[in-house]
Design a protein around this motif. Structure first.
Motif, PDB file in Angstrom:
ATOM      1  N   ALA A 152       0.959  -0.912   0.172  1.00 15.19           N
ATOM      2  CA  ALA A 152       0.117   0.312   0.156  1.00 15.19           C
ATOM      3  C   ALA A 152       0.621   1.028   0.241  1.00 15.19           C
ATOM      4  CB  ALA A 152      -0.758   0.029   1.694  1.00 15.19           C
ATOM      5  N   LEU A 153       1.817   1.094  -0.762  1.00 17.12           N
ATOM      6  CA  LEU A 153       2.822   2.053  -0.203  1.00 17.12           C
ATOM      7  C   LEU A 153       1.994   3.312  -1.214  1.00 17.12           C
ATOM      8  CD1 LEU A 153       6.552   0.510  -0.275  1.00 17.12           C
ATOM      9  CD2 LEU A 153       4.924   1.602   1.360  1.00 17.12           C
ATOM     10  N   GLU A 154       1.738   2.813  -2.602  1.00 17.19           N
ATOM     11  CA  GLU A 154       1.593   3.953  -3.642  1.00 17.19           C
ATOM     12  C   GLU A 154      -0.217   4.073  -3.347  1.00 17.19           C
ATOM     13  OE1 GLU A 154       2.936   3.435  -7.377  1.00 17.19           O
ATOM     14  OE2 GLU A 154       4.675   3.070  -6.518  1.00 17.19           O
ATOM     15  N   THR A 155      -0.424   3.094  -3.387  1.00 15.68           N
ATOM     16  CA  THR A 155      -2.234   3.364  -3.192  1.00 15.68           C
ATOM     17  C   THR A 155      -3.013   2.577  -2.320  1.00 15.68           C
ATOM     18  OG1 THR A 155      -2.609   2.248  -5.746  1.00 15.68           O
ATOM     19  CG2 THR A 155      -4.374   2.552  -4.595  1.00 15.68           C
ATOM     20  N   PRO A 156      -3.682   3.590  -1.244  1.00  7.88           N
ATOM     21  CA  PRO A 156      -4.289   3.108  -0.113  1.00  7.88           C
ATOM     22  C   PRO A 156      -4.747   2.065   0.061  1.00  7.88           C
ATOM     23  CG  PRO A 156      -4.167   5.778  -0.084  1.00  7.88           C
ATOM     24  CD  PRO A 156      -4.047   4.910  -1.264  1.00  7.88           C
ATOM     25  N   PHE A 157      -4.846   1.332   0.966  1.00  8.46           N
ATOM     26  CA  PHE A 157      -5.555  -0.444   1.439  1.00  8.46           C
ATOM     27  C   PHE A 157      -6.511  -0.215   3.047  1.00  8.46           C
ATOM     28  CE2 PHE A 157      -5.504  -4.655   2.937  1.00  8.46           C
ATOM     29  CZ  PHE A 157      -6.114  -5.407   2.594  1.00  8.46           C
ATOM     30  N   ALA A 158      -7.591   0.238   2.485  1.00  2.52           N
ATOM     31  CA  ALA A 158      -8.040   0.187   3.828  1.00  2.52           C
ATOM     32  C   ALA A 158      -9.240  -0.476   4.068  1.00  2.52           C
ATOM     33  CB  ALA A 158      -9.057   2.025   4.284  1.00  2.52           C
ATOM     34  N   PRO A 159      -8.970  -2.485   4.279  1.00  2.19           N
ATOM     35  CA  PRO A 159     -10.818  -3.096   4.278  1.00  2.19           C
ATOM     36  C   PRO A 159     -11.625  -2.865   5.661  1.00  2.19           C
ATOM     37  CG  PRO A 159      -8.660  -3.920   5.241  1.00  2.19           C
ATOM     38  CD  PRO A 159      -8.152  -2.678   4.564  1.00  2.19           C
ATOM     39  N   THR A 160     -12.363  -2.980   5.723  1.00  2.00           N
ATOM     40  CA  THR A 160     -13.380  -3.390   7.231  1.00  2.00           C
ATOM     41  C   THR A 160     -13.265  -4.659   7.597  1.00  2.00           C
ATOM     42  OG1 THR A 160     -15.091  -4.423   5.467  1.00  2.00           O
ATOM     43  CG2 THR A 160     -15.133  -2.171   5.342  1.00  2.00           C
ATOM     44  N   GLU A 161     -13.621  -4.742   8.860  1.00  2.00           N
ATOM     45  CA  GLU A 161     -13.608  -5.570   9.709  1.00  2.00           C
ATOM     46  C   GLU A 161     -14.246  -7.014   8.654  1.00  2.00           C
ATOM     47  OE1 GLU A 161     -14.350  -5.192  13.583  1.00  2.00           O
ATOM     48  OE2 GLU A 161     -13.240  -3.326  14.164  1.00  2.00           O
ATOM     49  N   GLU A 162     -15.628  -6.267   8.084  1.00  2.00           N
ATOM     50  CA  GLU A 162     -15.721  -7.413   8.458  1.00  2.00           C
ATOM     51  C   GLU A 162     -15.170  -7.797   6.417  1.00  2.00           C
ATOM     52  OE1 GLU A 162     -20.528  -8.480   5.604  1.00  2.00           O
ATOM     53  OE2 GLU A 162     -20.250  -6.725   6.176  1.00  2.00           O
ATOM     54  N   GLN A 163     -14.613  -7.294   5.686  1.00  2.00           N
ATOM     55  CA  GLN A 163     -13.708  -7.877   4.472  1.00  2.00           C
ATOM     56  C   GLN A 163     -12.767  -8.600   5.314  1.00  2.00           C
ATOM     57  OE1 GLN A 163     -13.369  -4.041   3.073  1.00  2.00           O
ATOM     58  NE2 GLN A 163     -14.602  -4.553   1.266  1.00  2.00           N
TER      59      GLN A 163
END
Length: 276
Positions: free
Chosen positions: A20-31
């Motif tokens: 995630a150095l260039e593109t943010p990665f923010a999954p939900t708890e459910e994911q």
């Protein structure tokens, strides 16, 4: 949305690692929970995102299999350290986490040493809900007059740990006791529960019930906590092998610096793509 990943493990403790150095990665708890499912998802103990950092080579974000965000993960630090060193063609990298910064260095072919920093030993640092001597806290499992577990050591390695000393390490016992202690009111942030069997002055057999992940093949911060808790009780030397279900870790609580150094293996299992 899809994201490429690398599946890795450190002594059997397995991770899905996302760049995630260039593109943010923010999954939900459910994911996270869906991805962690070993029958329908990718399956892992922890999900790791490698993010940019202004103070280190990278920031490592960690989610447990239950979707909770946690401070750090020792085995994942080795894996992420190895990836960064490969990418940078270096032998040393600095990694920041919610539990604080750490340094990873090469220790041989697919072996990495991580400086886990100083163990935090005050009751407020673990943290505990009330003041206690963390060498042996007032906690027991089983009947009051004949407890099956009692007086564990408590240590923070950037995340909370409690370590019982016992030779009972079967799955049923670990699962029953670990799940009971994990959410005990004494631990406001929950706790990782270690079961340490002292075999020699330089050898510990350890199994760990991890907060939010359950019984895992290995727990790096748990191995560090077990060595520190055991050494504080005079049961082992400050340097010892810790045998976990997935392999062996070498833990060294350095007297000069007070830091705990963890050395162990790194393994790449496969690559793939996550579908969120």
């Amino acid at each position: 949305m899809t994201r490429p990943f690398v599946k890795m493990n450190g002594a059997g403790n397995d991770f899905v690692v996302v760049n995630a150095l260039e593109t943010p990665f923010a999954p939900t708890e459910e994911q996270v929970r869906t991805l962690a499912d070993r029958s329908t998802g990718e399956g892992f103990d922890q999900l790791i995102a490698i993010e940019p950092s202004t103070t280190a080579d990278a920031f490592m974000r960690v989610w447990n299999a239950d979707g909770s965000l946690v401070q750090t993960c020792g085995n994942a630090l080795r894996c992420v350290g190895w990836l960064l060193m490969q990418a940078n063609s270096s032998d040393r990298v600095k990694i920041d986490t919610l539990g604080g910064p750490t340094v990873a260095t090469r220790a041989g072919d697919r072996r990495v040493t991580v400086d886990m920093g100083e163990p935090r030993l005050d009751w407020t640092d673990v943290p505990l809900a009330e003041e206690m001597d963390t060498r042996g806290i007032e906690l027991q499992v089983g009947p009051i007059d004949d407890p099956v577990l009692h007086t564990p050591g408590a240590v923070s390695m950037g995340n909370p740990h409690v370590v019982f000393f016992t030779d009972r390490q079967d799955d049923g016992f670990i699962t029953g006791s670990g799940s009971l202690v994990e959410h005990h009111p004494l631990f406001p942030e929950g706790v990782n529960v270690g079961f340490a069997n002292i075999l020699e002055r330089d050898h510990i057999r350890l199994r760990v019930w991890e907060r939010g992940a359950g019984l895992t093949q290995a727990c790096g911060t748990g191995a560090c906590a077990a060595l520190v808790a055991s050494a504080r009780r005079g049961l082992v030397n400050r340097k010892a092998r810790v045998t976990v279900d997935g392999g062996e870790l070498l833990i060294d609580w350095d007297e000069a610096s007070g830091h705990v150094f963890m050395t162990g293996p790194v393994e790449i299992e496969r690559t793939g793509t996550l579908a969120l």
